[in-house]
Design an enzyme around this catalytic site. Sequence first.
Site, PDB file in Angstrom:
ATOM      1  N   ASP A   1       0.805  -1.225   0.000  1.00 54.71           N
ATOM      2  CA  ASP A   1       0.000   0.000   0.000  1.00 54.71           C
ATOM      3  C   ASP A   1       0.830   1.264   0.000  1.00 54.71           C
ATOM      4  OD1 ASP A   1      -2.417  -1.123   0.093  1.00 54.71           O
ATOM      5  OD2 ASP A   1      -2.792  -0.773   2.219  1.00 54.71           O
TER       6      ASP A   1
ATOM      7  N   LYS B   1      -3.646   3.294  -2.563  1.00 52.47           N
ATOM      8  CA  LYS B   1      -4.819   4.133  -2.769  1.00 52.47           C
ATOM      9  C   LYS B   1      -4.421   5.476  -2.202  1.00 52.47           C
ATOM     10  CE  LYS B   1      -7.504   0.301  -1.150  1.00 52.47           C
ATOM     11  NZ  LYS B   1      -8.178  -0.109   0.071  1.00 52.47           N
TER      12      LYS B   1
ATOM     13  N   MET C   1      -8.048   9.280   9.323  1.00 49.00           N
ATOM     14  CA  MET C   1      -8.631   9.824   8.086  1.00 49.00           C
ATOM     15  C   MET C   1      -9.525  11.017   8.383  1.00 49.00           C
ATOM     16  SD  MET C   1      -9.673   6.143   6.470  1.00 49.00           S
ATOM     17  CE  MET C   1     -10.230   5.467   8.040  1.00 49.00           C
TER      18      MET C   1
END
Length: 505
Positions: A36, A58, A173
Amino acid sequence: MTNGIVYLVGAGPGDPSLITLRGVECLTRAEVVVYDYLANEQLLCHAPESAERIYAGKIGGRHNQGQDEINNLLVAKGKAGKVVVRLKGGDPFVFGRGGEECEALCEAGIPFEVVPGVTAAVGASAYSGIPLTHRDITASVAFVTGQEGKGKNESTIDWSRLSLGGGTVVFYMGITTLRRNMQRMMEHGRSPDTPVALVRWATTSCQQVLVGTLADIADRAEESGFKPPAVTIVGEVVALREKLQWFDTRPLCGKRIIVTRAAEQAGEFSAKLAALGATVLECPTIRLVEPENWQLLDLAIRDLPDYDWVVLTSGNAVRYFFQRMDTLGLDARALAGCRICAVGPKTADELRSLGIKPDLVPVDYKAEGIVDEFSRLDMHNTRVLFPRADKARDVIPRELKRMGAHVDSPVAYRNIFPERLPPETLFALEKRSVDCITFTSSSTVQNLAAMLGEELMLDMLKGVLIASIGPITSKTCRDLGLRVDIEPELYTLDALAEALEAHFA
Ligand code: SAH
């Protein structure tokens, strides 16, 4: 083929040394690594070179590959019988969609194992000096997503429970949604004065911490242009940072230092500067390569039984010489009839690791020391093999010949300077974001000048602090038009590190 297995491995929060031993073990066996954006790429060095490396990053919601594609990929590789490591930032089961990946593997009947990792909240807590719980302050902590699944209009988070009760709350996040979430906590009863810390790129040399309160952190973040990835820590424990911060108070913290590296220099100096908090940009100024041809060395190796002495003056010479013997189908036994001289303790250690005890190590660890020792022996008509670097000094062959020895000195390896700087280092110089550059020998200065061109080097090093190990290196700097800002009294790497520390104190 049915022996495939997928290891979901937590890579830890950023610092590549924060992965678990089990995680490294899995990587060393991997045939496929799917990694990742948040998993530090340096960790890929643990995987065999032959392993297939697939980036499934991502970036900020832009899915380079959808989750379904990742699931399908893991299943397909597992079915093909591969040992797959799915390397995920932090911990695989904390906001990492590891659960979904395991479900897909389960359904497809592919065996899997999960290796936990240090999750971002925990990494940020340690490296910002903010304990998430504390006997006198709070007994609970919650990890919350700052960004609930898209398409959900109603929040499934119980904001009043989260806000009241005084527990620490860590949002993942939650930078783009910071204002809304801080607002919600205040609306649900948490005091606007509650301290808040944003920790970005936690545990890495780029770590940034911004402290404020529920009421003002969103404004502060906006003013300073604070960006993801970061965790938001809300709670009274944040106040402890003032006393407990350690990572960002180290003497060289935030300093970007280029270490130009000579051939004989290991990474210890860089490691030392890094431990003092610096971001080290390594810049090797020498590259070792094979000789242009092996003819002379091969001839000598085939004639080894005829030599009385083999003289080795660096670990590199030892490695290249033994590698070549190996290629020719020989091993240490080919040296049975020869006596071995090593220039110093490091070269001697290298030999010992190959099962050879050197017969002679001079008191003075240099070519002159070797000559001095041999001058006490009868060298007349002896045959000496001196496998060497192409640009070696000729003291040893010259002086031994003078003593009546027959000396063969075939090239075992060449020192060339790399054609270019590592891209990261060049980029930092171009962006003028380098604080200091260190030179540890004249050749490091000369080679850098050759790699960049003198004019470009002078221009790029404008405003960069120049640290030189000693007077000879400093003179080479000045001859090339560079100013020297730091020079320790002792000419050692340790003294140079200390001088840097003192300078930035
Ligand atoms: N599985 C990961 C979390 C993935 S979700 C873990 O256990 O850490 C992605 C979020 O993690 C980011 O938006 C950010 O909030 C957080 N994060 C990951 N690495 C981080 C780091 N080095 N510093 C701060 N936050 C980080």
